[in-house]
Design an enzyme around this catalytic site. Structure first.
Site, PDB file in Angstrom:
ATOM      1  CB  ALA A  63      -1.062   0.086   1.258  1.00  0.00           C
ATOM      2  N   GLY A 102       0.940  -5.698   0.366  1.00  0.00           N
ATOM      3  CA  GLY A 102      -0.496  -5.068  -0.430  1.00  0.00           C
ATOM      4  C   GLY A 102      -0.280  -5.819  -1.385  1.00  0.00           C
ATOM      5  CD  GLU A 105      -2.591  -7.473   2.089  1.00  0.00           C
ATOM      6  OE1 GLU A 105      -1.993  -6.320   1.728  1.00  0.00           O
ATOM      7  OE2 GLU A 105      -3.394  -8.001   2.985  1.00  0.00           O
ATOM      8  CD  GLU A 125       0.967  -6.129   5.187  1.00  0.00           C
ATOM      9  OE1 GLU A 125       2.003  -6.955   5.226  1.00  0.00           O
ATOM     10  OE2 GLU A 125       1.034  -6.351   3.784  1.00  0.00           O
TER      11      GLU A 125
HETATM   12  N1  T1G Z   1       4.753   3.839   0.226  1.00  0.00           N
HETATM   13  C1  T1G Z   1       5.202   4.515  -0.068  1.00  0.00           C
HETATM   14  N2  T1G Z   1       6.454   4.727  -0.432  1.00  0.00           N
HETATM   15  C2  T1G Z   1       6.818   4.066  -0.381  1.00  0.00           C
HETATM   16  C3  T1G Z   1       6.327   2.332   0.182  1.00  0.00           C
HETATM   17  C4  T1G Z   1       5.388   2.309   0.460  1.00  0.00           C
HETATM   18  N3  T1G Z   1       4.777   0.900   0.771  1.00  0.00           N
HETATM   19  N4  T1G Z   1       7.831   1.685   0.117  1.00  0.00           N
HETATM   20  C5  T1G Z   1       8.822   2.688  -0.010  1.00  0.00           C
HETATM   21  N5  T1G Z   1       8.469   4.065  -0.371  1.00  0.00           N
HETATM   22  C6  T1G Z   1       9.879   4.643  -1.359  1.00  0.00           C
HETATM   23  C7  T1G Z   1      10.258   4.854   0.025  1.00  0.00           C
HETATM   24  O1  T1G Z   1      10.177   5.959   0.843  1.00  0.00           O
HETATM   25  C8  T1G Z   1      11.580   5.504  -1.010  1.00  0.00           C
HETATM   26  O2  T1G Z   1      11.163   7.103  -1.122  1.00  0.00           O
HETATM   27  C9  T1G Z   1      11.484   5.080  -2.085  1.00  0.00           C
HETATM   28  O3  T1G Z   1      10.314   4.251  -2.227  1.00  0.00           O
HETATM   29  C10 T1G Z   1      11.971   3.309  -2.202  1.00  0.00           C
HETATM   30  O4  T1G Z   1      12.721   3.414  -1.297  1.00  0.00           O
HETATM   31  C11 T1G Z   1      -2.935  -2.992   3.226  1.00  0.00           C
HETATM   32  C12 T1G Z   1      -1.424  -1.548   4.534  1.00  0.00           C
HETATM   33  C13 T1G Z   1      10.009  -1.918  -1.631  1.00  0.00           C
HETATM   34  C14 T1G Z   1      11.860  -3.037  -0.721  1.00  0.00           C
HETATM   35  O5  T1G Z   1       6.168  -2.785   4.151  1.00  0.00           O
HETATM   36  O6  T1G Z   1      10.483  -2.285   2.184  1.00  0.00           O
HETATM   37  O7  T1G Z   1       0.938  -2.653   1.906  1.00  0.00           O
HETATM   38  O8  T1G Z   1      13.282   8.120  -0.183  1.00  0.00           O
HETATM   39  O9  T1G Z   1      14.730   4.057  -0.307  1.00  0.00           O
HETATM   40  O10 T1G Z   1      15.943   0.412  -0.203  1.00  0.00           O
HETATM   41  O11 T1G Z   1      -2.212  -5.045   3.983  1.00  0.00           O
HETATM   42  O12 T1G Z   1      10.928   0.405   0.070  1.00  0.00           O
HETATM   43  O13 T1G Z   1      13.223   7.482  -2.150  1.00  0.00           O
HETATM   44  O14 T1G Z   1      11.532   9.358  -1.392  1.00  0.00           O
HETATM   45  O15 T1G Z   1      13.110   1.760   0.460  1.00  0.00           O
HETATM   46  O16 T1G Z   1      15.833  -0.032  -2.674  1.00  0.00           O
HETATM   47  C15 T1G Z   1       3.929  -2.680   2.854  1.00  0.00           C
HETATM   48  C16 T1G Z   1       7.839  -0.666   2.198  1.00  0.00           C
HETATM   49  C17 T1G Z   1       2.723  -1.762   3.019  1.00  0.00           C
HETATM   50  C18 T1G Z   1       7.057  -2.187   2.100  1.00  0.00           C
HETATM   51  C19 T1G Z   1      12.143  -1.176  -2.363  1.00  0.00           C
HETATM   52  N6  T1G Z   1       4.780  -2.368   2.499  1.00  0.00           N
HETATM   53  N7  T1G Z   1       9.295  -0.338   1.676  1.00  0.00           N
HETATM   54  O17 T1G Z   1      14.057  -0.643  -1.251  1.00  0.00           O
HETATM   55  O18 T1G Z   1      14.518   1.653  -1.645  1.00  0.00           O
HETATM   56  S1  T1G Z   1       1.782  -1.444   4.716  1.00  0.00           S
HETATM   57  C20 T1G Z   1       5.733  -2.456   2.781  1.00  0.00           C
HETATM   58  C21 T1G Z   1      10.491  -1.322   1.647  1.00  0.00           C
HETATM   59  C22 T1G Z   1       0.458  -2.488   3.776  1.00  0.00           C
HETATM   60  C23 T1G Z   1      -1.702  -3.618   2.905  1.00  0.00           C
HETATM   61  C24 T1G Z   1      -0.530  -3.258   4.052  1.00  0.00           C
HETATM   62  C25 T1G Z   1      11.426  -0.995   0.616  1.00  0.00           C
HETATM   63  C26 T1G Z   1      11.705  -2.033  -0.875  1.00  0.00           C
HETATM   64  P1  T1G Z   1      12.519   8.256  -1.312  1.00  0.00           P
HETATM   65  P2  T1G Z   1      13.947   2.363  -0.345  1.00  0.00           P
HETATM   66  P3  T1G Z   1      14.903   0.136  -1.257  1.00  0.00           P
END
Ligand code: T1G
Length: 679
Positions: A63, A102, A105, A125
């Site tokens: 998400a 997500g 999912e 999450e």
């Molecule tokens: N939403 C918004 N921005 C995100 C994002 C996300 N999910 N993931 C990464 N970014 C931005 C991050 O802030 C950075 O921004 C840029 O992307 C590069 O990220 C409904 C509720 C995918 C493994 O927890 O683990 O889904 O600093 O530096 O090292 O059930 O990002 O460049 O401006 O980390 O190559 C669940 C979180 C959400 C995954 C890539 N998903 N992201 O790593 O790059 S909750 C997560 C990561 C959800 C549902 C629920 C990592 C990555 P900027 P980065 P990276």
């Protein structure tokens, strides 16, 4: 604004593509586009199958976290997932990069999942203080079973495609050729077959037949999960998947998710997610600054720190030349490094080849001349300014121009060290935390003259070696140790006023730290830096050393330790402290746990405020990053500054005043204005 979702017909297959950099987060436009694409597929009789894929570096990574806390905009992700699953034409998820949260999912709502070999899938999450909120906790157990679903949902660590295939989460791994073409052919091969919908599967019955798996899992991971709310909610949701209908289970998941989303832990962990990424950015250095190419690293000192630091670079495939003064010290150091790697291999976290590969990149030497062609040299020698300056003067003579000269000092003045060279612009502090090959924190200390490209290179290199770096200005103790000293001062004072030292430890343990200051002292060794004169006793620590109580290694320190290293408070120590207090004329009194906690933690927040005010840290969230990664501040409170925001700066100021402790102007002003440290 064009939709990030596009569709194209490849024969009888509709290919739905998301192009939403940087990680294809499932923001509103993506959800809208996916829903419309599924409707388009349903209404087009030429379309007999669907592929959902992403452009860029990864399949949907979850998400859009930046949408959290804002008014929800439809369609919701659960709605989109249900629409995908309800399709009566086979839908295939084509996965590369990381299908997370997500994103996983969405893949679970598809009827099939194919992936490239280096793809990863996960439900992280829980690392945001949440649980999956789009039926992931209900579909995953039905597809792979409750036992296989538990680690994914409750620990939040992604798994590689091969392992995902092993548990049935991935149907096919694409080893050669193009993922998109493979997905189209895979989809075509499923036309006319029964549609496998994960919400209708019943593999989740393993948790019903053997309900112990839930408590067993919780017990096995107790230490790691201590204090966190989300993991327990994750266990409850996976359990519900076996006991309830899909619809009821989704309702249960939604209840648990909403409860967590409203809680302070999720806000804290979302704060940390962005804080960690922000810490790597340097506000006043252009992001396109040309970096120095670090192809070879020199390390001076093969002791615990030098060896640990060297391992970070070797593990990242960067050759290291390690210098010691004597052969036996050099041999001992390289021996310890090999042993560490072999232990990691024994735990299955490295292969034998990787151990050999890392060790083959190491060149031990007794000669400074062998450091001449290094692009970066890090000294980890004795913490003494004269010794450091001597080393830097030597490096200045020997090492090629343009190389970075770094000190691993934990508190000495980098600017003064730089005066020992003719290249102060290339001098920087790289403060690793022991054990340096394990601890993630790296304090990057920016000297007055440190060049932008040197600083930017250090920050980039920190990511390459898997560290979380934060920039500190030059001040005693930089960020972490400077705040730690305030906590230590109060801890030492409290036990002289009558607080039991084990209660002081318990207060921090209950707050969420891995251990308290006295247990920490026993672990590290109370005799570190002791002058070894039992007749010279000016502190409690010296009194304990004089009594041979050097800590855990001596079987006794503040605590007495049995063979299994279980610790018990010691009456002898209690008496040593009481005698010491009496000699100092300290009146003894009972001290409440609340007072102990306030006096340990509020002065740290006050010192953090001073660090900000002096510009020694770029932002409050950097201080949170330092304390979470370097000292075990509990992640679920977001770090000292976010925690102060949560309880209110006015509460901190009132508490400091109540205990006659100093309040910095900066903190007082912010509290007065009702402001927060973090936005
Ligand atoms: N939403 C918004 N921005 C995100 C994002 C996300 N999910 N993931 C990464 N970014 C931005 C991050 O802030 C950075 O921004 C840029 O992307 C590069 O990220 C409904 C509720 C995918 C493994 O927890 O683990 O889904 O600093 O530096 O090292 O059930 O990002 O460049 O401006 O980390 O190559 C669940 C979180 C959400 C995954 C890539 N998903 N992201 O790593 O790059 S909750 C997560 C990561 C959800 C549902 C629920 C990592 C990555 P900027 P980065 P990276």
């Amino acid at each position: 604004m064009p939709s990030p979702i596009s569709t194209e017909k490849q024969g009888n297959v509709l290919v739905v593509t998301s192009d939403n950099p940087p990680v294809n987060a499932l923001g509103q436009a993506v959800r809208q586009g996916l829903k419309e694409a599924i409707e388009q597929a349903g209404s087009d009789s030429d379309v007999e199958a669907v592929v959902i894929r992403c452009d860029g570096r990864t399949f949907f990574a979850g998400a859009d976290i930046t949408e959290f806390g804002k008014p929800p905009q439809g369609p919701s992700l659960p709605e989109v997932c249900d629409a995908i699953e309800a399709s009566d034409k086979p839908v295939v998820a084509a996965i590369h990069g990381t299908a997370l949260g997500g994103g996983c999912e969405v893949a679970l709502a598809c009827h099939y999942r194919i992936a490239v070999a280096d793809a990863k899938l996960g439900l992280p999450e829980v690392k945001l203080g949440l649980i999956p909120g789009a039926a992931g906790t209900q579909r995953l157990p039905r597809l792979v079973g409750a036992e296989a679903a538990l680690p994914l949902v409750v620990m939040g660590n992604p798994i590689p495609a091969k392992k995902a295939q092993g548990i049935g989460l991935v149907d096919h791994i694409v080893t050669d050729g193009d993922l998109k073409d493979a997905a189209i052919s895979f989809a075509q091969s499923k036309i006319g077959a029964d549609i496998p919908r994960t919400s209708e599967m019943t593999n989740n019955q393993d948790g019903v037949k053997n309900p112990d798996i839930f408590d067993d899992f919780r017990a096995k991971n107790g230490r790691k999960l201590r204090g966190f709310d989300a993991p327990n909610a994750g266990i409850a949701a996976v359990k519900a998947a076996g006991e309830m209908s899909f619809a009821e289970g989704v309702k249960k998941e939604r209840e648990l998710f909403t409860q967590l989303m409203m809680g302070t832990q999720s806000a804290a962990m979302q704060h940390y997610f962005f804080a960690e990424r922000a810490a790597n950015k340097i506000d006043d250095v252009p992001s396109d600054t040309k970096l120095i190419d670090v192809k070879k690293v020199g390390i001076i000192g093969a002791g615990t720190m030098g060896g640990g630091i060297a391992m970070n670079f070797l593990s990242a495939g960067i050759p290291v030349t390690m210098l010691e003064m004597k052969q036996d010290a050099l041999d001992r150091g390289t021996g310890v490094m090999r042993k560490n790697y072999e232990n990691t291999a024994k735990r299955g976290r490295m292969t034998e080849e990787q151990v050999e590969g890392a060790m083959n990149l190491l060149t031990p030497t007794l000669s400074y001349d062998d450091l001449a062609d290094c692009d970066l040299v890090i000294e980890a020698v004795y913490e003494n300014m004269d010794v450091k300056k001597e080393v830097f003067a030597k490096l200045d003579e020997v090492v090629k121009d343009g190389a970075i000269l770094a000190s691993n000092t934990s508190y000495l003045d980098i600017d003064e060290i730089a005066t020992a060279t003719k290249r102060p612009g290339y001098v920087i502090g790289l403060h690793f935390f022991s054990p340096a090959n394990v601890m993630k924190l790296l304090e990057v200390v920016r000297g007055e003259k440190t060049r932008d490209d040197v600083l930017a290179t250090a920050m980039k290199l920190s990511k390459t070696i898997g560290k979380v770096a934060a920039v500190s200005g030059v001040c005693p103790g930089f960020i972490g140790n400077r705040m730690l000293s305030k906590r230590q001062e109060q801890a030492n004072q409290l036990i002289l006023e009558g607080a039991n030292y084990w209660e002081v430890d318990d207060v921090l343990l209950e707050f969420g730290f891995p251990m308290g200051p006295f247990q920490m002292g026993d672990l590290a060794g109370l005799d570190i830096g002791w002058h070894r004169d039992p007749n010279k006793v000016t502190t409690v620590r010296e009194a304990l050393c004089a009594a041979g109580r050097f800590g855990q290694k001596a079987g006794k320190g503040f605590y007495d330790y049995d063979e299994a290293r279980n610790r018990t408070p010691s009456d002898e120590v209690k008496k040593i402290i009481a005698d010491f207090a009496e000699k100092e004329g300290n009146e003894q009194r009972d001290i409440s746990k609340d007072e102990i906690r306030e006096r340990l933690l509020y002065p740290m927040v006050n010192e953090g405020a001073k660090i900000l005010d002096e510009g020694m840290a770029q932002r409050a969230s950097d201080i949170d990053v330092v304390w979470i990664n370097g000292y075990g501040w509990p992640l679920y409170t977001g770090g000292p500054m976010f925690w102060a925001d949560t309880i209110g700066l006015k509460t901190v100021v009132d508490g400091l005043k109540k205990h006659d402790l100093p309040v910095s102007d900066y903190l007082a002003k912010k509290a007065e204005a009702g402001e927060r440290f973090n936005k």
